[in-house]
Structure formats: C-alpha cells, structure tokens
Design a protein around this motif. Sequence first.
Motif, PDB file in Angstrom:
ATOM      1  N   TYR A 154       0.839  -1.203   0.000  1.00 34.08           N
ATOM      2  CA  TYR A 154       0.000   0.000   0.000  1.00 34.08           C
ATOM      3  C   TYR A 154       0.876   1.255   0.000  1.00 34.08           C
ATOM      4  O   TYR A 154       2.070   1.214   0.289  1.00 34.08           O
ATOM      5  N   THR A 155       0.251   2.358  -0.356  1.00 33.01           N
ATOM      6  CA  THR A 155       0.878   3.670  -0.203  1.00 33.01           C
ATOM      7  C   THR A 155       0.038   4.471   0.784  1.00 33.01           C
ATOM      8  O   THR A 155      -1.189   4.340   0.824  1.00 33.01           O
ATOM      9  N   GLY A 156       0.705   5.304   1.559  1.00 34.22           N
ATOM     10  CA  GLY A 156       0.013   6.074   2.585  1.00 34.22           C
ATOM     11  C   GLY A 156       0.485   5.655   3.967  1.00 34.22           C
ATOM     12  O   GLY A 156       1.449   4.906   4.115  1.00 34.22           O
ATOM     13  N   ASP A 157      -0.216   6.133   4.986  1.00 31.38           N
ATOM     14  CA  ASP A 157       0.171   5.874   6.373  1.00 31.38           C
ATOM     15  C   ASP A 157      -0.917   5.063   7.060  1.00 31.38           C
ATOM     16  O   ASP A 157      -1.953   5.585   7.458  1.00 31.38           O
ATOM     17  N   LEU A 158      -0.667   3.766   7.181  1.00 34.08           N
ATOM     18  CA  LEU A 158      -1.634   2.892   7.841  1.00 34.08           C
ATOM     19  C   LEU A 158      -1.633   3.118   9.347  1.00 34.08           C
ATOM     20  O   LEU A 158      -2.656   2.970  10.009  1.00 34.08           O
TER      21      LEU A 158
ATOM     22  N   ASN B 215      -3.994   3.645   0.187  1.00 29.59           N
ATOM     23  CA  ASN B 215      -4.275   3.170  -1.169  1.00 29.59           C
ATOM     24  C   ASN B 215      -3.692   1.760  -1.298  1.00 29.59           C
ATOM     25  O   ASN B 215      -2.483   1.578  -1.325  1.00 29.59           O
ATOM     26  N   VAL B 216      -4.557   0.762  -1.355  1.00 29.99           N
ATOM     27  CA  VAL B 216      -4.114  -0.632  -1.347  1.00 29.99           C
ATOM     28  C   VAL B 216      -3.705  -1.086  -2.745  1.00 29.99           C
ATOM     29  O   VAL B 216      -4.472  -0.968  -3.704  1.00 29.99           O
ATOM     30  N   LYS B 217      -2.490  -1.588  -2.870  1.00 36.33           N
ATOM     31  CA  LYS B 217      -1.987  -2.139  -4.132  1.00 36.33           C
ATOM     32  C   LYS B 217      -2.217  -3.651  -4.200  1.00 36.33           C
ATOM     33  O   LYS B 217      -2.473  -4.209  -5.265  1.00 36.33           O
ATOM     34  N   GLU B 218      -2.087  -4.302  -3.049  1.00 35.84           N
ATOM     35  CA  GLU B 218      -2.225  -5.765  -3.007  1.00 35.84           C
ATOM     36  C   GLU B 218      -2.658  -6.194  -1.608  1.00 35.84           C
ATOM     37  O   GLU B 218      -2.205  -5.638  -0.612  1.00 35.84           O
ATOM     38  N   PHE B 219      -3.550  -7.186  -1.581  1.00 39.60           N
ATOM     39  CA  PHE B 219      -3.978  -7.767  -0.305  1.00 39.60           C
ATOM     40  C   PHE B 219      -4.240  -9.245  -0.561  1.00 39.60           C
ATOM     41  O   PHE B 219      -5.172  -9.598  -1.281  1.00 39.60           O
ATOM     42  N   LYS B 220      -3.418 -10.114  -0.009  1.00 38.44           N
ATOM     43  CA  LYS B 220      -3.611 -11.546  -0.250  1.00 38.44           C
ATOM     44  C   LYS B 220      -3.195 -12.359   0.968  1.00 38.44           C
ATOM     45  O   LYS B 220      -2.275 -11.998   1.703  1.00 38.44           O
ATOM     46  N   GLU B 221      -3.917 -13.448   1.158  1.00 37.91           N
ATOM     47  CA  GLU B 221      -3.589 -14.345   2.258  1.00 37.91           C
ATOM     48  C   GLU B 221      -2.350 -15.160   1.912  1.00 37.91           C
ATOM     49  O   GLU B 221      -2.149 -15.579   0.761  1.00 37.91           O
ATOM     50  N   ILE B 222      -1.507 -15.378   2.884  1.00 42.24           N
ATOM     51  CA  ILE B 222      -0.291 -16.171   2.690  1.00 42.24           C
ATOM     52  C   ILE B 222      -0.614 -17.628   3.013  1.00 42.24           C
ATOM     53  O   ILE B 222      -0.920 -17.976   4.152  1.00 42.24           O
ATOM     54  N   ILE B 223      -0.570 -18.478   1.975  1.00 38.07           N
ATOM     55  CA  ILE B 223      -0.808 -19.906   2.146  1.00 38.07           C
ATOM     56  C   ILE B 223       0.550 -20.590   2.301  1.00 38.07           C
ATOM     57  O   ILE B 223       1.457 -20.360   1.506  1.00 38.07           O
ATOM     58  N   PRO B 224       0.729 -21.413   3.318  1.00 34.58           N
ATOM     59  CA  PRO B 224       2.042 -22.035   3.527  1.00 34.58           C
ATOM     60  C   PRO B 224       2.415 -22.968   2.385  1.00 34.58           C
ATOM     61  O   PRO B 224       1.546 -23.579   1.748  1.00 34.58           O
ATOM     62  N   SER B 225       3.698 -23.077   2.121  1.00 40.08           N
ATOM     63  CA  SER B 225       4.189 -24.023   1.123  1.00 40.08           C
ATOM     64  C   SER B 225       4.185 -25.427   1.714  1.00 40.08           C
ATOM     65  O   SER B 225       4.101 -25.606   2.939  1.00 40.08           O
ATOM     66  N   MET B 226       4.307 -26.436   0.858  1.00 33.01           N
ATOM     67  CA  MET B 226       4.377 -27.802   1.360  1.00 33.01           C
ATOM     68  C   MET B 226       5.629 -28.014   2.191  1.00 33.01           C
ATOM     69  O   MET B 226       5.632 -28.823   3.124  1.00 33.01           O
ATOM     70  N   ASN B 227       6.687 -27.293   1.876  1.00 32.79           N
ATOM     71  CA  ASN B 227       7.904 -27.395   2.683  1.00 32.79           C
ATOM     72  C   ASN B 227       7.636 -26.917   4.115  1.00 32.79           C
ATOM     73  O   ASN B 227       8.058 -27.552   5.090  1.00 32.79           O
ATOM     74  N   GLU B 228       6.912 -25.806   4.250  1.00 33.02           N
ATOM     75  CA  GLU B 228       6.568 -25.277   5.566  1.00 33.02           C
ATOM     76  C   GLU B 228       5.620 -26.213   6.306  1.00 33.02           C
ATOM     77  O   GLU B 228       5.771 -26.439   7.517  1.00 33.02           O
TER      78      GLU B 228
ATOM     79  N   ARG C 156     -11.710  -2.816   5.820  1.00 34.99           N
ATOM     80  CA  ARG C 156     -12.327  -1.490   6.011  1.00 34.99           C
ATOM     81  C   ARG C 156     -11.295  -0.498   6.545  1.00 34.99           C
ATOM     82  O   ARG C 156     -11.260   0.663   6.123  1.00 34.99           O
ATOM     83  N   LEU C 157     -10.463  -0.955   7.450  1.00 38.43           N
ATOM     84  CA  LEU C 157      -9.421  -0.102   8.008  1.00 38.43           C
ATOM     85  C   LEU C 157      -8.454   0.353   6.913  1.00 38.43           C
ATOM     86  O   LEU C 157      -8.097   1.538   6.827  1.00 38.43           O
ATOM     87  N   LEU C 158      -8.078  -0.584   6.045  1.00 36.64           N
ATOM     88  CA  LEU C 158      -7.178  -0.249   4.943  1.00 36.64           C
ATOM     89  C   LEU C 158      -7.826   0.754   3.998  1.00 36.64           C
ATOM     90  O   LEU C 158      -7.202   1.736   3.578  1.00 36.64           O
ATOM     91  N   ALA C 159      -9.083   0.507   3.637  1.00 42.07           N
ATOM     92  CA  ALA C 159      -9.791   1.371   2.688  1.00 42.07           C
ATOM     93  C   ALA C 159      -9.922   2.801   3.214  1.00 42.07           C
ATOM     94  O   ALA C 159      -9.884   3.767   2.433  1.00 42.07           O
ATOM     95  N   ASP C 160     -10.055   2.952   4.521  1.00 42.74           N
ATOM     96  CA  ASP C 160     -10.214   4.273   5.125  1.00 42.74           C
ATOM     97  C   ASP C 160      -8.900   5.046   5.191  1.00 42.74           C
ATOM     98  O   ASP C 160      -8.911   6.289   5.205  1.00 42.74           O
TER      99      ASP C 160
END
Length: 304
Positions: A230-234, A277-290, A270-274
């Motif tokens: 994101y850009t801005g001050d969260l 400016n969000v460029k990317e938001f994605k859940e981190i899924i663990p790898s099979m190695n993890e 909602r907190l981010l939107a307020d």
Amino acid sequence: MLLEAKNINKQFAKHKALDDVSISIPENSIFGLLGPNGAGKTTLIRIINQITAPDTGEVLFKGKPLKREDISRIGYLPEERGLYKKMKVGDQSIYLAQLKGLSKSEAKERLKYWFDRMHIMPWWDKKVQELSKGMAQKVQFVTTVLHNPELLIFDEPFSGFDPINTNLIKKEILDLKAKGTTIIFSAHDMPSVEEVCDHIALINNSKVILEGNIHSVKEKYKENNYQISYTGDLGLDEPSIYKTLHTKITDYTTDAVVKIVEGRKNEMLRLLADRVNVKEFKEIIPSMNEVFIKAVEENNALSI
C-alpha cells in the motif's frame, strides 16, 4: 479408490517400521508419499509391491486384496537404481520388458517410441556402464512405464537429474496421469510435490500424521497471515485487529506482512480502505515445505 493400505504394521527386530498405517489412493491421481528419512515410506512401498509382507493389515487393489498377479499392473522405480553394467542398453531394456510380459517385438516397438521421446536412442548399443547417472535413470524410467501399468510408484524419481531432465520427467509424469495412470510419488523435494501431487500422506515415526487433498492440507496450516502492499500511512496502531510481522518500504510503497485476528479480515479491509491506497492484499498460504516441517516438528514434540 485404486489402492488402499489398511492398518499396516511391520516390525524388524526391535524397530517398528510401520505402526497401524492406513492410506487411500484415489484412482487417476498423483499421491505424494512423504516423510523424513527412516519414517517408513520405503517399507510401505515394498509391501505394496509384495517385496515384503506386513505383519498385520492388508492392501486392497480396486477393493480386493492385492494378489501376486496384480504386480504386473504395477510399475516400480526404486530409489536404489540397478542395471547390469556389462549389458547393452537396448538388450537390457528388452530383457526387463519381457519380464513384464511383453513379447520381444512389442518391447522393441515400445522402447523405440520411448527412447526417441527421452532422447536416448543413440545409446541403444552402448553398454550401461558408459551411461551417465542421468542417462541410466532415464533408461530405468522407460522400463518402469513401458508395460502401461495402472499404478506407477516413483521413489525419488528426480534424484541426480539436472534441471532440464527433471522438468522432462516431471512432464512425463503429468502426461501419464492425464492418460489415466495412478501414481505414488515419494520425494523429499517439496516444490516438486507441490507442483505435481493431488493428494499427500505424511509419515513420521512410522505413523501417518497427515493425509488429504494437497489444497486442504495447506489450508489447514495457514495462520491468518496476509501480505499487504500500500501507499500512505496505515499507522499500524490496531493491535486488537492485527499484529505486524514484517514491513519494508520500497519506492514509497509499503509491503507489510500482518497476522489478522481470525474472523476480522473484513474489519481489516475497512481499516485499509479508510486509511491507505491498497496495491495488493492476499492471504499467505504455507508451502508444502513449511507444512512438512511444522507437522513433523509438532509430531516429534508430542512423541517426547
């Protein structure tokens, strides 16, 4: 299910190799059989191939007890490679094909197709001892799949291959699955497991500690961690909603990894939107190695 192992137990002297192990392998799937060294994977594979017998338990093939004659419907590439070094490559390949029930003429026809496909035809009249390790493994791969078995078992199939030949064999494995073959894939290379497998079973300390669809298994081990750019001050001042694990600012864009309290993702959005400016938001899924490391460590901790 094409193959089921039910309540398999196997003991060698004082060592319990398999402890009440059960797995179910769906037809036309690639099933990853995983585990640390010495966990019991190879013992289970040997039982499926009827090289050794379980002390108790049974193996079912298409719902019926596995019989000696069913072995002709299985192709097995063991981790311990073995070819007769003094024989010519073509002669040995024909010999191995005949052991699988093919006539000499049928073996030659199929071998020509596969040798051309694997780029090893020029080695037909060479002695096995002249082959590089990778070339020898290609020959053994061909002789394993030649009789079109319903079930293929590959134990560390990429061991010793360079990246180009690893990719070649990987494509062949996926192609065999696309044609209807069921495959057991035993490997320590987790990225390859993630790339080719549909289902997995993880064996540790002689027991199955994790089994299921690979997507479901990874979902089980996710930890509500999210990647945000994101850009801005969260402000990063809402500990009741999230915990910041990592932040990095690059070219005025902030990349943050946060752990969100379960069930409060929408609140975070909602907190981010307020605020930014969000460029990317994605859940981190663990790898099979993890997943592999975490599951084994948790199981080892319980075993202490």
